[in-house]
Enzyme design. Structure first.
Site, PDB file in Angstrom:
ATOM      1  N   ASP A 321       1.017  -1.300  -0.068  1.00 28.79           N
ATOM      2  CA  ASP A 321       0.098  -0.293   0.166  1.00 28.79           C
ATOM      3  C   ASP A 321       0.976   1.362  -0.110  1.00 28.79           C
ATOM      4  OD1 ASP A 321      -2.323   1.608   0.227  1.00 28.79           O
ATOM      5  OD2 ASP A 321      -1.694   1.998   2.486  1.00 28.79           O
ATOM      6  N   THR A 323       0.820   3.943   0.899  1.00 32.94           N
ATOM      7  CA  THR A 323       0.601   5.200   2.077  1.00 32.94           C
ATOM      8  C   THR A 323       1.665   4.623   2.996  1.00 32.94           C
ATOM      9  OG1 THR A 323      -1.067   6.000   1.297  1.00 32.94           O
ATOM     10  CG2 THR A 323      -0.582   7.217   3.251  1.00 32.94           C
ATOM     11  N   ASP A 560      -1.067   0.198   6.689  1.00 34.59           N
ATOM     12  CA  ASP A 560      -1.017   0.336   7.765  1.00 34.59           C
ATOM     13  C   ASP A 560      -2.963   1.170   7.854  1.00 34.59           C
ATOM     14  OD1 ASP A 560      -1.433   2.457   6.309  1.00 34.59           O
ATOM     15  OD2 ASP A 560       0.519   4.148   7.212  1.00 34.59           O
TER      16      ASP A 560
END
Length: 804
Positions: A321, A323, A560
């Protein structure tokens, strides 16, 4: 009544809608300190211990009370009865090995427990009107627990406040769609918040909570699938089946056919059975995993399930991912491009939008930092950000008293396809910048079509902070043959530009996930070809993991945020950032507490070290099993005494397997993990065991024809032991390759130790080893050299004929 409460009372919003929500509700102060103390005294606390590993009692029990310790323990007791003590040395070796296993796993437990405390969720609890974070174990019955995006529901309860509170219960119910929780509705532990905010009253704590009941059935120590453990268990099962008939055949042969005394027959039977047991293999596997946990723990990497180290080493696709992995969590506003009106007005609206969200995400936080609220705007309703919607919003009243709906989100979602302003957005995205659109809506926030027909006001250009260690990490994966796939909810062009800047192969051709086929098999075909995907919804992330698994890929997923939870759970290995949401940390097998994506190569390398080294030492152990079975069968068929006493094979096992295996199992190893553990081990162990066993048996037969007299059996045993040691030492020399100075020293040291036994009178007597004459010892050496040549030829042939 406060001014804020008056404003809320004067401008009530419609309740219960799935989108818009009243911004503030009357605040419940929660329990008082006296009420908390009263509940603690009654034992109404959330006293479920955080378990990152097995308890000390369980570790001792698991290492001591094993099937093979039971078998060896019985054989050890038998030898203690019939004597002498030196034939029971194998029992003391098992005690030492088991002790090493317990100590290493207890060290790993300490590391895991310390890291788990760091990673433990700390819910926000409101008491005496003040909210604060407390340890999970201090929550009491009736506590008022606040929730926001990414928070995990830690106990069961009843919703008391709901600010558009949307909870994902898919991990409990399988229902994919988030559920809007209204006051009075039940919230279940184990679910997590995807949007909105609220608070709930704890109605079930401790072991009564739903999540705690699940944890009792499958605690965190529950192992992920481990081919290593499964393969070893399969091997040990077959060995157990072979031991019983072999033991019966040996004892009957020595008692009835050869007429040996009972104690001598038992000693020879034990000598034939003990070396069949690869007891140290299980121990070394546990020790290797435990030391791996300790090593990674020093790098602030929490391995919640031990074989996850092995799993990540087998991964051939890593889904990232953007970010939080390739970029750092924070962002900065680079520019504000006004499309309608003036910049000052747009800045005021942005400040008011930021103030309307009590838990802003990284994008909105950047807006808040750049445009703080000036206090002249009032928010009457708000729409929380959702990764499925790709926008958030609020109904704002300006200084002039005019009320309007405002949205802030992805331009390609809020603007119709073909809008000319999207060209400017694409140009900015191509530079790796993130762009948000501020737009005014003529519809109510609870209208499902609120994003249709909006009036664009400004583009907010955000600059992402790239992780300095990301390029090296991506380069490592490329060199190791692991494909990296960037899967993000952001604009595909922007994600592609970031990935290209970091040097990811294939980043120049990003794919918009909204154009992906719905069929998982067709999607998997696209996934194999492309490396960067943007505008991916949470459900699509899950589908993409499943599609890659359909193509027989072993998939790791990093993330996250809340939108990563489902994909993390379905991936073969889930990796969460320590600063990520509680929900992601709960479902991941590996948590990077230092939030550094650069730690992943260390985890992969540790897994490869474990798998590669255990494969090496497994070949050593199983070679011994094969030649022990072969010798027992040949002796029983030929109706001759078993050539060895238990002390002989204890000495050989210690020098050619036990001590070397311990060092080899912990050595550096960068070999790429490969599947089919049992097949890869047995393809070498079977021919090696057959050659070694036949060489020892040939020497034994030759010695039986050469030596005569009362002491002939001792001389025959010593000669056969010499051949067996030299052949087994050559197997060790092959397995120790490629050579380094310490590997060469290890092999030589084992050879010198055996020479020391043969040359020292006291050790000769203790181990009942004394070479008689020179003819047969040199014949034994010659046979061992022939065996060594055959081993070299066979290993090379097997490597070509049966490649891994």
């Amino acid at each position: 009544m406060t001014e804020r409460a008056k404003a809320d009372a004067e401008h009530p919003g419609p309740g219960g809608e799935p989108a818009g929500r009243p911004v503030r509700q009357p605040v419940n102060p929660g329990l008082t300190a006296a009420e908390v103390a009263e509940r603690v005294a009654r034992g109404e606390v959330n006293d479920v211990p955080v378990r990152s590993s097995r308890s000390t009692v369980e570790i001792v029990r698991a290492n001591v009370f094993t099937r093979f310790n039971a078998i060896i323990g019985v054989l050890f007791v038998i030898i203690l009865i019939v004597g002498p003590l030196q034939d029971g040395l194998f029992g003391f070796v098992i005690v030492a090995n088991t002790g090493i296993g317990i100590v290493q796993e207890l060290r790993a437990k300490k590391t895991l427990d310390n890291l788990a405390v760091i990673s433990e969720a700390r819910p926000t609890v409101r008491r005496d009107g003040t909210a604060g974070q407390i340890p999970t174990a201090e929550v009491v019955l009736g506590d008022l627990i606040e929730l926001g995006p990414g928070d995990k529901v830690i106990v069961d309860g009843e919703a008391l406040e709901s600010d558009g509170l949307e909870i994902d219960e898919s991990l409990l119910t399988g229902e994919a769609d988030p559920v809007l929780k209204k006051p009075g509705e039940t919230v279940m532990s184990g679910s997590f918040v995807v949007a909105g905010a609220g608070a709930f009253t704890a109605t079930k704590v401790g072991r009564q909570a739903y999540a705690a009941q699940l944890a009792e059935e499958a605690s965190r120590f529950t192992l992920v699938h481990s081919e290593l453990r499964t393969g070893i268990s399969q091997i040990l099962k077959y060995v157990t089946w072979m031991m019983i008939p072999t033991a019966i055949g040996l004892i009957l042969s020595h008692l009835l056919t050869l007429g040996l005394p009972g104690d001598a027959a038992i000693r020879r039977m034990v000598a034939g059975i003990v070396p069949m047991i690869p007891e140290g293999l299980v121990l070394l596997t546990s020790v290797a995993f435990a030391i791996g946990v300790i090593r990674l723990g020093r790098k602030k990497c929490l391995v919640q399930e031990l074989p996850a180290i092995e799993g990540l080493a087998r991964v051939d696709v890593v889904c990232l991912d953007k970010t939080g992995t390739l970029t750092e969590g924070g962002m900065d506003v680079k520019a504000l491009r006004v499309l309608d009106g003036d910049e000052a007005y747009a800045a005021q609206v942005l400040g008011a939008l930021g103030a309307s969200d009590p838990r802003p995400n990284a994008s909105l936080q950047a807006v808040i930092d750049a445009y703080p609220a000036n206090g002249t705007w009032r928010c009457t309703r708000s729409l929380p950000f959702s990764s499925a919607r790709k926008y958030s919003g609020a109904t704002l009243s300006g200084p002039d008293g005019e009320s309007a709906g405002w949205l802030l989100g992805a331009p390609d979602v809020l603007l119709p396809p073909g809008d000319q302003r999207l060209t400017d957005v694409d140009d900015l995205n191509a530079q790796g910048l993130r762009v948000l659109l501020l737009a005014r809506s003529a519809r109510e926030l609870d209208d499902p079509e609120v994003a249709r027909g909006v009036r664009p006001v400004a583009l907010v250009v955000l600059e992402q902070r790239l992780r300095p260690d990301a390029p090296d990490t991506l380069r490592y994966f490329a060199e190791q043959g692991v494909q990296a796939k960037v899967i993000s909810g952001d604009n595909a062009v922007s994600v592609g530009a970031v990935a290209a800047h970091l040097g990811l192969p294939g980043a120049e051709a990003p794919v918009d996930a909204r154009e992906l086929p719905a069929d998982k098999a067709e999607m998997a075909s696209v996934l194999d070809q492309a490396a960067v995907f943007g505008r991916v919804s949470p459900q699509q992330k899950r589908d993409m993991v499943a599609g890659l698994q359909l193509r027989r890929h072993t998939v790791a997923m990093t993330g996250d945020g809340v939108n990563d939870v489902l994909a993390l759970k379905d991936a073969d290995i889930g990796v969460a950032m320590g600063s990520g949401s509680e929900a992601t940390r709960a479902v991941a097998q590996i948590v990077l507490l230092n939030n550094s994506f650069a730690t992943l190569p260390s985890v992969v390398a540790e897994g490869r070290r474990v798998i590669g080294n255990i494969t090496r030492v497994a070949t050593l152990f199983l070679t011994k099993t094969v030649y022990s079975v072969l010798l027992a069968i040949l002796v029983a068929c030929c109706q001759i005494p078993y050539p060895y006493l238990p002390r002989h094979l204890t000495l050989l096992s210690t020098l050619t397997i036990g001590i070397p295996a311990f060092f080899l199992a912990l050595a550096p190893n960068k070999e790429r993990a490969r599947p089919h553990f049992v097949r890869r081990v047995m393809r070498y162990a079977i021919p090696s065991g057959l050659i070694t066993g036949l060489a020892a048996f040939a020497t034994y037969l030759l010695a039986r024809s050469y030596y005569t007299g009362p002491g002939s059996l001792s001389a025959e045993t010593s000669t056969a032991t010499l051949t067996l040691f030299l052949a087994a030492l050559w197997v060790l020399a092959i397995i120790a390759r490629p050579y380094t100075w310490w590997r060469i020293a290890l092999v030589l040291a084992m050879g010198l130790a055996f020479v020391l036994v043969l040359a020292t009178p006291g050790l000769q007597h203790f181990f009942a080893l004394r070479l008689v004459g020179t003819t047969m010892p040199w014949a034994a050496v010659a046979i061992a050299l022939v065996a060594a040549a055959l081993l070299e030829i066979t290993w090379r042939w097997v490597g070509r004929r049966f490649p891994a």
